[in-house]
Motif scaffolding. Structure first.
Motif, PDB file in Angstrom:
ATOM      1  N   LEU A 323      44.837  34.064  33.242  1.00 14.10           N
ATOM      2  CA  LEU A 323      44.701  35.111  34.259  1.00 14.10           C
ATOM      3  C   LEU A 323      43.703  36.177  33.844  1.00 14.10           C
ATOM      4  CD1 LEU A 323      48.427  35.683  35.310  1.00 14.10           C
ATOM      5  CD2 LEU A 323      46.695  34.317  36.490  1.00 14.10           C
ATOM      6  N   ASN A 324      43.388  36.256  32.550  1.00 17.09           N
ATOM      7  CA  ASN A 324      42.496  37.294  32.047  1.00 17.09           C
ATOM      8  C   ASN A 324      41.029  36.871  32.041  1.00 17.09           C
ATOM      9  OD1 ASN A 324      44.542  39.379  31.258  1.00 17.09           O
ATOM     10  ND2 ASN A 324      45.297  37.627  30.100  1.00 17.09           N
ATOM     11  N   ALA A 325      40.747  35.736  32.665  1.00 16.21           N
ATOM     12  CA  ALA A 325      39.363  35.325  32.863  1.00 16.21           C
ATOM     13  C   ALA A 325      38.759  36.116  34.020  1.00 16.21           C
ATOM     14  CB  ALA A 325      39.293  33.829  33.157  1.00 16.21           C
ATOM     15  N   SER A 326      37.458  36.135  34.079  1.00 15.58           N
ATOM     16  CA  SER A 326      36.766  36.754  35.208  1.00 15.58           C
ATOM     17  C   SER A 326      37.178  36.068  36.504  1.00 15.58           C
ATOM     18  CB  SER A 326      35.251  36.617  35.020  1.00 15.58           C
ATOM     19  OG  SER A 326      34.556  36.912  36.222  1.00 15.58           O
ATOM     20  N   TYR A 327      37.161  36.818  37.591  1.00 18.72           N
ATOM     21  CA  TYR A 327      37.497  36.227  38.890  1.00 18.72           C
ATOM     22  C   TYR A 327      36.564  35.073  39.221  1.00 18.72           C
ATOM     23  CZ  TYR A 327      33.501  38.556  41.164  1.00 18.72           C
ATOM     24  OH  TYR A 327      32.238  38.954  41.527  1.00 18.72           O
ATOM     25  N   LYS A 328      35.359  35.070  38.659  1.00 14.18           N
ATOM     26  CA  LYS A 328      34.411  33.989  38.900  1.00 14.18           C
ATOM     27  C   LYS A 328      34.821  32.707  38.192  1.00 14.18           C
ATOM     28  CE  LYS A 328      30.223  36.513  40.044  1.00 14.18           C
ATOM     29  NZ  LYS A 328      28.780  36.675  39.768  1.00 14.18           N
ATOM     30  N   GLU A 329      35.739  32.854  37.228  1.00 12.87           N
ATOM     31  CA  GLU A 329      36.235  31.697  36.478  1.00 12.87           C
ATOM     32  C   GLU A 329      37.685  31.385  36.825  1.00 12.87           C
ATOM     33  OE1 GLU A 329      34.196  29.973  34.628  1.00 12.87           O
ATOM     34  OE2 GLU A 329      32.531  31.385  34.927  1.00 12.87           O
ATOM     35  N   GLY A 330      38.165  31.949  37.935  1.00 13.68           N
ATOM     36  CA  GLY A 330      39.528  31.660  38.382  1.00 13.68           C
ATOM     37  C   GLY A 330      40.573  32.620  37.873  1.00 13.68           C
ATOM     38  N   GLY A 331      40.152  33.686  37.175  1.00 16.98           N
ATOM     39  CA  GLY A 331      41.103  34.669  36.665  1.00 16.98           C
ATOM     40  C   GLY A 331      41.248  35.857  37.601  1.00 16.98           C
ATOM     41  N   LEU A 332      41.887  36.912  37.088  1.00 15.09           N
ATOM     42  CA  LEU A 332      42.142  38.115  37.887  1.00 15.09           C
ATOM     43  C   LEU A 332      41.261  39.298  37.502  1.00 15.09           C
ATOM     44  CD1 LEU A 332      46.061  38.102  37.995  1.00 15.09           C
ATOM     45  CD2 LEU A 332      44.473  37.233  39.722  1.00 15.09           C
TER      46      LEU A 332
END
Length: 339
Positions: A323-332
């Motif tokens: 979840l701590n990935a960038s939103y561009k990588e599917g995170g929040l």
């Protein structure tokens, strides 16, 4: 009509003047004393832990240092103060610390009853339980009658009780003040299991003699959005802490790292130009130099760099971004635009 407009203009000026006078209390105090005082946990690997050199390291420590760099362009102007779960809110309320980057769950009750407010999330987590593999347990549902170590005065303590009550399972809580003491109690067999944020459990496991001997059970007891808190009523300081976080997130999104930030000064991307101070004006409203974000990235790095060295693949914890990935990588993780 002219008279009405003059009155409205005067009222607006008075309102803005009142806000400006009230907004800079913490910032002015920090500049006067020459350092920013940050409250961190008593020892959570990956977030705030002694580095063996007389200092601290971790995701929360990096945020504190980023603030010091934004304000003073000097990482050594960050002063780290350890505060327990029971002490943390009092320390911030009393002004003993300027900001609480300590891994603290942001909740409605904490925003509305303490005179404090959450700034934003720097780590999305969930609560779990760790056991010794020798116990033969694969699920928290198998822990009926077990002793479980937990810190007092935390959402963790409440979530544990709520979950077991909802499952109609009994357990025996063993209340221990600090995470270090909990881990020691667990290792010597004072409790069958212990609970905390899963990142905390992974951090604790990485410090044990045989990490492979311990399991973090699959259940998620809660949502744990972790992030810094500040005192309410000081919007300038709130904004400064918030945009320090967002600058690190924006830097990762645009591929700006501590290694290439000087080269990125040549970028023609208007978003990058504003963030790095090539286009002037973004520091003024925060009371900072236009190079504030450049200095943070050059010295501390972007959010991804901080994550990887403290809790990610470059660390002993080796936690996935999830979840701590960038939103561009599917995170929040989603930094607001610096514009």
């Amino acid at each position: 009509m002219k008279k009405q407009l003059k009155l409205l203009a005067a009222g607006a000026t008075l309102s803005l003047s009142s806000w400006a006078a009230h907004a800079g209390v913490t910032f002015d105090a920090v500049k006067t004393k020459g350092f920013v005082q940050c409250g961190v946990s008593t020892g959570v690997a990956g977030f705030s832990i002694a580095d063996g050199k007389g200092g601290f390291k971790g995701l929360d420590v990096d945020l504190c240092r980023a603030l010091a760099v934004a304000i003073f362009n000097d990482v050594n102007k960050a002063k780290i103060q350890v505060v327990s779960a029971l002490q943390r809110f009092t320390a911030l309320q009393s002004g003993e610390v300027d900001v609480l980057p300590r891994n603290t769950t942001l909740t409605m009750a904490r925003d509305t009853t303490l005179g404090l407010i959450g700034v934003g999330v720097n780590y999305y987590d969930s609560q779990g339980i760790m056991v010794n593999k020798s116990l033969g347990v694969k699920s928290a549902r198998e822990l009926g009658g077990a002793t479980i170590c937990v810190q007092p005065g935390t959402t963790t303590e409440l979530n544990l009780a709520d979950w077991f009550r909802a499952q109609n399972i009994t357990f025996k809580p063993v209340v221990v003040d600090t995470m270090d003491e909990i881990v020691r109690a667990f290792v010597v067999g004072r409790c069958d299991a212990f609970t905390g944020d899963k990142s905390q459990l992974a951090g604790a496991r990485s410090t044990l003699q045989n990490p492979q001997s311990y399991d973090i059970l699959p259940e998620n007891f809660s949502k744990e959005p972790l992030g810094p808190m500040v005192r309410q009523g000081d919007e300038q300081w709130f904004n400064l802490v918030r945009w320090t976080m967002f600058a690190m997130l924006e830097a990762e999104e645009y591929g700006i790292t501590s290694k290439n930030v000087d080269e990125m000064l040549k970028s023609t991307n208007p978003n990058v130009q504003r963030l790095l101070g090539v286009t002037p004006g973004m520091g003024k409203n925060l009371g900072l130099d236009d190079k504030w974000a450049y200095n943070i990235i050059k010295t501390i790095g972007n959010y991804g760099e901080s994550f990887e060295r403290n809790v990610g693949q470059e660390s002993a914890l080796k936690l996935p971004r999830g979840l701590n990935a960038s939103y561009k990588e599917g995170g929040l993780m989603y930094g607001w635009p610096v514009r």
